[in-house]
Design an enzyme around this catalytic site. Structure first.
Site, mmCIF file in Angstrom:
data_model
loop_
_atom_site.group_PDB
_atom_site.id
_atom_site.type_symbol
_atom_site.label_atom_id
_atom_site.label_comp_id
_atom_site.label_asym_id
_atom_site.label_seq_id
_atom_site.Cartn_x
_atom_site.Cartn_y
_atom_site.Cartn_z
ATOM 1 N N GLU A 49 0.854 -1.196 0.000
ATOM 2 C CA GLU A 49 0.000 0.000 0.000
ATOM 3 C C GLU A 49 0.893 1.250 0.000
ATOM 4 O O GLU A 49 0.750 2.112 -0.825
ATOM 5 C CB GLU A 49 -0.814 -0.055 1.294
ATOM 6 N N ARG A 54 12.985 5.512 7.299
ATOM 7 C CA ARG A 54 13.511 6.523 8.209
ATOM 8 C C ARG A 54 14.875 6.094 8.755
ATOM 9 O O ARG A 54 15.187 4.909 8.829
ATOM 10 C CB ARG A 54 12.521 6.811 9.350
ATOM 11 N N LYS A 56 17.273 6.483 12.115
ATOM 12 C CA LYS A 56 17.143 6.802 13.541
ATOM 13 C C LYS A 56 17.958 8.060 13.863
ATOM 14 O O LYS A 56 19.068 8.225 13.380
ATOM 15 C CB LYS A 56 17.685 5.616 14.349
ATOM 16 N N SER A 60 18.014 9.224 19.549
ATOM 17 C CA SER A 60 17.402 7.951 19.929
ATOM 18 C C SER A 60 18.389 6.784 19.822
ATOM 19 O O SER A 60 18.219 5.780 20.507
ATOM 20 C CB SER A 60 16.072 7.689 19.234
ATOM 21 N N LYS A 123 2.776 -9.225 20.812
ATOM 22 C CA LYS A 123 3.373 -8.827 22.081
ATOM 23 C C LYS A 123 2.291 -8.674 23.140
ATOM 24 O O LYS A 123 1.113 -8.550 22.825
ATOM 25 C CB LYS A 123 4.090 -7.489 21.896
ATOM 26 N N GLU A 124 2.724 -8.663 24.397
ATOM 27 C CA GLU A 124 1.843 -8.474 25.548
ATOM 28 C C GLU A 124 0.916 -7.251 25.345
ATOM 29 O O GLU A 124 -0.275 -7.295 25.659
ATOM 30 C CB GLU A 124 2.741 -8.263 26.780
ATOM 31 N N GLU A 150 16.235 -2.763 9.188
ATOM 32 C CA GLU A 150 15.083 -3.437 9.798
ATOM 33 C C GLU A 150 13.844 -3.177 8.950
ATOM 34 O O GLU A 150 13.503 -2.032 8.661
ATOM 35 C CB GLU A 150 14.842 -2.923 11.222
ATOM 36 N N ALA A 162 -0.567 0.591 15.971
ATOM 37 C CA ALA A 162 0.802 0.801 16.466
ATOM 38 C C ALA A 162 1.126 2.288 16.618
ATOM 39 O O ALA A 162 1.820 2.673 17.569
ATOM 40 C CB ALA A 162 1.811 0.123 15.548
HETATM 41 P P1 GTP Z 1 13.534 -2.394 20.459
HETATM 42 O O1 GTP Z 1 12.150 -2.687 20.963
HETATM 43 O O2 GTP Z 1 13.504 -1.454 19.296
HETATM 44 O O3 GTP Z 1 14.496 -2.017 21.521
HETATM 45 O O4 GTP Z 1 14.200 -3.691 19.833
HETATM 46 P P2 GTP Z 1 13.825 -5.223 19.994
HETATM 47 O O5 GTP Z 1 15.066 -5.973 19.858
HETATM 48 O O6 GTP Z 1 12.947 -5.461 21.154
HETATM 49 O O7 GTP Z 1 13.047 -5.452 18.636
HETATM 50 P P3 GTP Z 1 11.504 -5.558 18.359
HETATM 51 O O8 GTP Z 1 11.437 -6.329 17.101
HETATM 52 O O9 GTP Z 1 10.753 -6.018 19.529
HETATM 53 O O10 GTP Z 1 11.061 -4.049 18.093
HETATM 54 C C1 GTP Z 1 11.595 -3.286 17.076
HETATM 55 C C2 GTP Z 1 10.672 -2.142 16.701
HETATM 56 O O11 GTP Z 1 9.323 -2.593 16.552
HETATM 57 C C3 GTP Z 1 10.548 -1.025 17.706
HETATM 58 O O12 GTP Z 1 11.591 -0.110 17.595
HETATM 59 C C4 GTP Z 1 9.195 -0.413 17.320
HETATM 60 O O13 GTP Z 1 9.290 0.356 16.142
HETATM 61 C C5 GTP Z 1 8.389 -1.634 16.988
HETATM 62 N N1 GTP Z 1 7.680 -2.146 18.174
HETATM 63 C C6 GTP Z 1 8.022 -3.217 18.911
HETATM 64 N N2 GTP Z 1 7.157 -3.419 19.916
HETATM 65 C C7 GTP Z 1 6.226 -2.441 19.833
HETATM 66 C C8 GTP Z 1 5.050 -2.118 20.591
HETATM 67 O O14 GTP Z 1 4.676 -2.767 21.574
HETATM 68 N N3 GTP Z 1 4.340 -1.028 20.175
HETATM 69 C C9 GTP Z 1 4.697 -0.276 19.091
HETATM 70 N N4 GTP Z 1 3.925 0.778 18.770
HETATM 71 N N5 GTP Z 1 5.794 -0.566 18.357
HETATM 72 C C10 GTP Z 1 6.554 -1.614 18.716
HETATM 73 MG MG MG Z 2 11.326 -3.980 21.597
#
Ligand code: GTP
Ligand code: MG
Length: 214
Positions: A49, A54, A56, A60, A123-124, A150, A162
């Site tokens: 779509e 981006r 970082k 951050s 996720k939780e 990523e 999200a």
């Molecule tokens: P970080 O969460 O980025 O520290 O890395 P990680 O090793 O836990 O990787 P993960 O794949 O869990 O998350 C990577 C990215 O996914 C994050 O930087 C967010 O952009 C997105 N993400 C992960 N979990 C969530 C969540 O619970 N809510 C939202 N809105 N985005 C999430």
């Molecule tokens: Mg994470």
């Protein structure tokens, strides 16, 4: 190629590193656009779509290194921060996500380093998305550097959820009132239901049209 492969350790300036991530983002972005165009050409349908990319921000990157408990250095950033270059693919249907993931996995110049399927295992919080960590070779004048990108693949509905969850998470600094977290989890359920219904509706429409053509 091995001889020309440069270690990240040798590449010591921040600017050079950011140049690599920007190049990687361009490479992967173009690759995905080509895949989408080819798919449109063959199947008359776009699995993507839209695409968001981006880089970082330095702030951050530093924040994340602190959170992980690593010393702030370029070496640690390259080693431990996987989402310096990020691509988000937004699709209409869940089936598109797996189709795209397969197409990405089949690109011979991309190395898939890891996959996290938060659709099969949400996720939780209720977060759903499909994450792929890939590396792409960046060809410089005198070396080739594998650079991490990523890729997050999700439906429009998952993306809607999200973005709101992210905003709330930041507003409350991760400590949202229980009723808000509960409502968010409820919305996540609704997102799944909507995605399932839209997918089966789309299948039904396709079937119906195919019958008409016969
Ligand atoms: P970080 O969460 O980025 O520290 O890395 P990680 O090793 O836990 O990787 P993960 O794949 O869990 O998350 C990577 C990215 O996914 C994050 O930087 C967010 O952009 C997105 N993400 C992960 N979990 C969530 C969540 O619970 N809510 C939202 N809105 N985005 C999430
Ligand atoms: Mg994470």
């Amino acid at each position: 190629m091995e001889n020309t492969m440069k270690n990240y350790e040798d590449v010591d300036s921040w600017k050079t590193i950011m140049f690599l991530y920007n190049s990687a983002l361009k490479e992967v972005g173009t690759k995905l656009e080509i895949l989408n165009d080819e798919f449109q050409h063959v199947h008359k349908y776009n699995p993507i779509e839209h695409i968001k990319t981006r880089i970082k921000t330095p702030e951050s990157i530093v924040k994340k290194l602190r959170r992980y408990g690593y010393e702030i250095s370029i070496e640690n950033m390259v080693k431990y921060i996987n989402d310096i270059a990020g691509v988000r693919l937004i699709c209409s249907f869940t089936s598109d996500i797996y189709r795209l993931a397969e197409m990405i996995g089949n690109q011979s110049d991309l190395k898939v380093l890891s996959i996290k399927d938060y659709i099969k295992n949400p996720k939780e919080s209720g977060y759903k998305s499909y994450h792929m960590l890939v590396s792409v070779p960046i060809f410089l004048s005198d070396s080739v550097v594998d650079t991490k990108v990523e890729i997050q693949i999700r439906t429009i509905a998952m993306d809607f959820w999200a973005s709101l969850e992210h905003k709330i998470y930041y507003k409350f600094e991760g400590d949202a009132p229980e009723y808000i977290s509960r409502d968010l989890r409820e919305c996540a359920e609704m997102v799944s239901t909507l995605d399932e219904k839209m997918l089966s509706l789309n299948e039904a429409i396709k079937e119906c049209l195919e019958k008409q053509e016969e």
